[in-house]
Scaffold this motif. Structure first.
Motif, PDB file in Angstrom:
ATOM      1  N   SER A 105       0.825  -1.211   0.000  1.00  0.00           N
ATOM      2  CA  SER A 105       0.000   0.000   0.000  1.00  0.00           C
ATOM      3  C   SER A 105       0.857   1.258   0.000  1.00  0.00           C
ATOM      4  O   SER A 105       0.350   2.367  -0.166  1.00  0.00           O
ATOM      5  CB  SER A 105      -0.927   0.011   1.216  1.00  0.00           C
ATOM      6  OG  SER A 105      -0.161  -0.034   2.412  1.00  0.00           O
ATOM      7  N   SER A 106       2.168   1.092   0.192  1.00  0.00           N
ATOM      8  CA  SER A 106       3.097   2.221   0.145  1.00  0.00           C
ATOM      9  C   SER A 106       4.460   1.697  -0.295  1.00  0.00           C
ATOM     10  O   SER A 106       5.386   1.568   0.490  1.00  0.00           O
ATOM     11  CB  SER A 106       3.194   2.888   1.526  1.00  0.00           C
ATOM     12  OG  SER A 106       4.030   4.022   1.487  1.00  0.00           O
ATOM     13  N   THR A 107       4.572   1.411  -1.588  1.00  0.00           N
ATOM     14  CA  THR A 107       5.770   0.787  -2.142  1.00  0.00           C
ATOM     15  C   THR A 107       6.855   1.832  -2.382  1.00  0.00           C
ATOM     16  O   THR A 107       6.637   2.801  -3.114  1.00  0.00           O
ATOM     17  CB  THR A 107       5.444   0.091  -3.478  1.00  0.00           C
ATOM     18  OG1 THR A 107       4.251  -0.680  -3.327  1.00  0.00           O
ATOM     19  CG2 THR A 107       6.587  -0.788  -3.927  1.00  0.00           C
ATOM     20  N   ARG A 108       8.015   1.633  -1.785  1.00  0.00           N
ATOM     21  CA  ARG A 108       9.105   2.587  -1.978  1.00  0.00           C
ATOM     22  C   ARG A 108       9.711   2.436  -3.371  1.00  0.00           C
ATOM     23  O   ARG A 108       9.905   1.329  -3.859  1.00  0.00           O
ATOM     24  CB  ARG A 108      10.167   2.397  -0.906  1.00  0.00           C
ATOM     25  CG  ARG A 108       9.668   2.799   0.482  1.00  0.00           C
ATOM     26  CD  ARG A 108      10.805   2.958   1.460  1.00  0.00           C
ATOM     27  NE  ARG A 108      11.432   1.679   1.779  1.00  0.00           N
ATOM     28  CZ  ARG A 108      12.447   1.554   2.630  1.00  0.00           C
ATOM     29  NH1 ARG A 108      12.964   2.618   3.205  1.00  0.00           N
ATOM     30  NH2 ARG A 108      12.953   0.367   2.885  1.00  0.00           N
ATOM     31  N   ALA A 109      10.020   3.577  -3.998  1.00  0.00           N
ATOM     32  CA  ALA A 109      10.545   3.563  -5.364  1.00  0.00           C
ATOM     33  C   ALA A 109      11.404   4.793  -5.614  1.00  0.00           C
ATOM     34  O   ALA A 109      11.435   5.731  -4.808  1.00  0.00           O
ATOM     35  CB  ALA A 109       9.389   3.518  -6.366  1.00  0.00           C
ATOM     36  N   LYS A 110      12.102   4.758  -6.743  1.00  0.00           N
ATOM     37  CA  LYS A 110      12.842   5.918  -7.232  1.00  0.00           C
ATOM     38  C   LYS A 110      12.086   6.469  -8.436  1.00  0.00           C
ATOM     39  O   LYS A 110      11.835   5.745  -9.410  1.00  0.00           O
ATOM     40  CB  LYS A 110      14.261   5.520  -7.653  1.00  0.00           C
ATOM     41  CG  LYS A 110      15.100   4.884  -6.551  1.00  0.00           C
ATOM     42  CD  LYS A 110      15.484   5.874  -5.483  1.00  0.00           C
ATOM     43  CE  LYS A 110      16.433   5.247  -4.463  1.00  0.00           C
ATOM     44  NZ  LYS A 110      16.778   6.200  -3.382  1.00  0.00           N
ATOM     45  N   LEU A 111      11.697   7.730  -8.360  1.00  0.00           N
ATOM     46  CA  LEU A 111      11.028   8.376  -9.487  1.00  0.00           C
ATOM     47  C   LEU A 111      12.071   8.989 -10.408  1.00  0.00           C
ATOM     48  O   LEU A 111      12.906   9.783  -9.972  1.00  0.00           O
ATOM     49  CB  LEU A 111      10.071   9.455  -8.986  1.00  0.00           C
ATOM     50  CG  LEU A 111       9.319  10.237 -10.074  1.00  0.00           C
ATOM     51  CD1 LEU A 111       8.303   9.342 -10.790  1.00  0.00           C
ATOM     52  CD2 LEU A 111       8.628  11.463  -9.480  1.00  0.00           C
ATOM     53  N   THR A 112      12.040   8.579 -11.667  1.00  0.00           N
ATOM     54  CA  THR A 112      12.919   9.167 -12.687  1.00  0.00           C
ATOM     55  C   THR A 112      12.057   9.878 -13.708  1.00  0.00           C
ATOM     56  O   THR A 112      10.825   9.774 -13.698  1.00  0.00           O
ATOM     57  CB  THR A 112      13.779   8.084 -13.360  1.00  0.00           C
ATOM     58  OG1 THR A 112      12.919   7.028 -13.842  1.00  0.00           O
ATOM     59  CG2 THR A 112      14.773   7.486 -12.369  1.00  0.00           C
TER      60      THR A 112
END
Length: 222
Positions: A105-112
């Motif tokens: 429900s809150s997946t950590r990611a890198k936004l590019t």
């Protein structure tokens, strides 16, 4: 009097037992858990492990493989995601992945940032529909595991930045974590396995500067 003393002794023993049990339970809750151990927050897990769905596991952002496990990341399988090889481009070696961290429900990611238009840095047309898209659309490409063979094509996700702002975007493409360094991928290396590659519209909605290049976000299905 004897009855009173017996009752008092009983109450005293009962109180001691309650205190001991309470302290023992507190120690159990705050104990450091290893792989697969129960947890309620990050402090409950040892070393670089993190708490995911109540269990201690590898941190996908750090890339630890302490707990092992593989496959899975696309639709909520194992939280582990092991590297599946390397690709060397221009003398530099990059990891390849067929999986991504577990979607929560809150997946950590890198936004590019990606240009989905013809001639942009996205390379060929989008995988989902074989078309190019305007940067004014709120659209994203997901790492291979999260793209999940196209199962999320056309679906909306919610992205939240660390500044508290959030937006929704439509999945139109794969950020390939297995292949790269060719014309189809605009000669870029394979994506990491935790990438949400967003258009300018996504970055603008989140109040972010595209010149930064990469920022930490969380995402979930909208």
């Amino acid at each position: 009097m004897e009855l009173f003393n017996s009752s008092l002794a009983f109450l005293l023993i009962f109180h001691i037992v309650v205190v001991v049990v309470f302290l023992d339970n507190n120690r159990l809750v705050s104990a450091i858990s290893s792989c697969g151990g129960s947890c309620r927050n990050l402090n409950d897990c040892e070393g670089q492990l993190i708490c995911i769905n109540g269990r201690c596991n590898d941190d996908p952002d750090v890339g630890t493989h302490i707990c092992g496990g593989g496959g899975g990341g696309g639709g909520g399988g194992s939280t582990g995601c092991s590297q599946s090889g390397t690709l060397t481009c221009s003398g530099k070696t990059y990891p390849k992945y067929t999986c991504s961290p577990q979607v929560t429900s809150s997946t950590r990611a890198k936004l590019t940032n990606n240009n989905f238009e013809a001639g942009g840095d996205g390379g060929g047309p989008s995988e989902c529909d074989g078309r190019y898209h305007s940067n004014n659309e709120r659209i994203v490409a997901l790492s291979t595991g999260w793209y999940d063979g196209g199962s999320r094509c056309g679906r909306m996700i919610r992205i939240t930045a660390q500044n508290g702002r959030s937006t929704t975007a439509k999945v139109v493409d794969e950020c390939d974590s297995r292949n790269g360094c060719d014309a189809e991928h605009a000669y870029q290396p394979p994506c990491r396995n935790n990438i949400v590659d967003g258009s300018n519209a996504v970055w603008n909605d989140l109040g972010l500067n595209t010149d930064v290049g990469v920022v930490d976000v969380t995402w979930s299905m909208a």
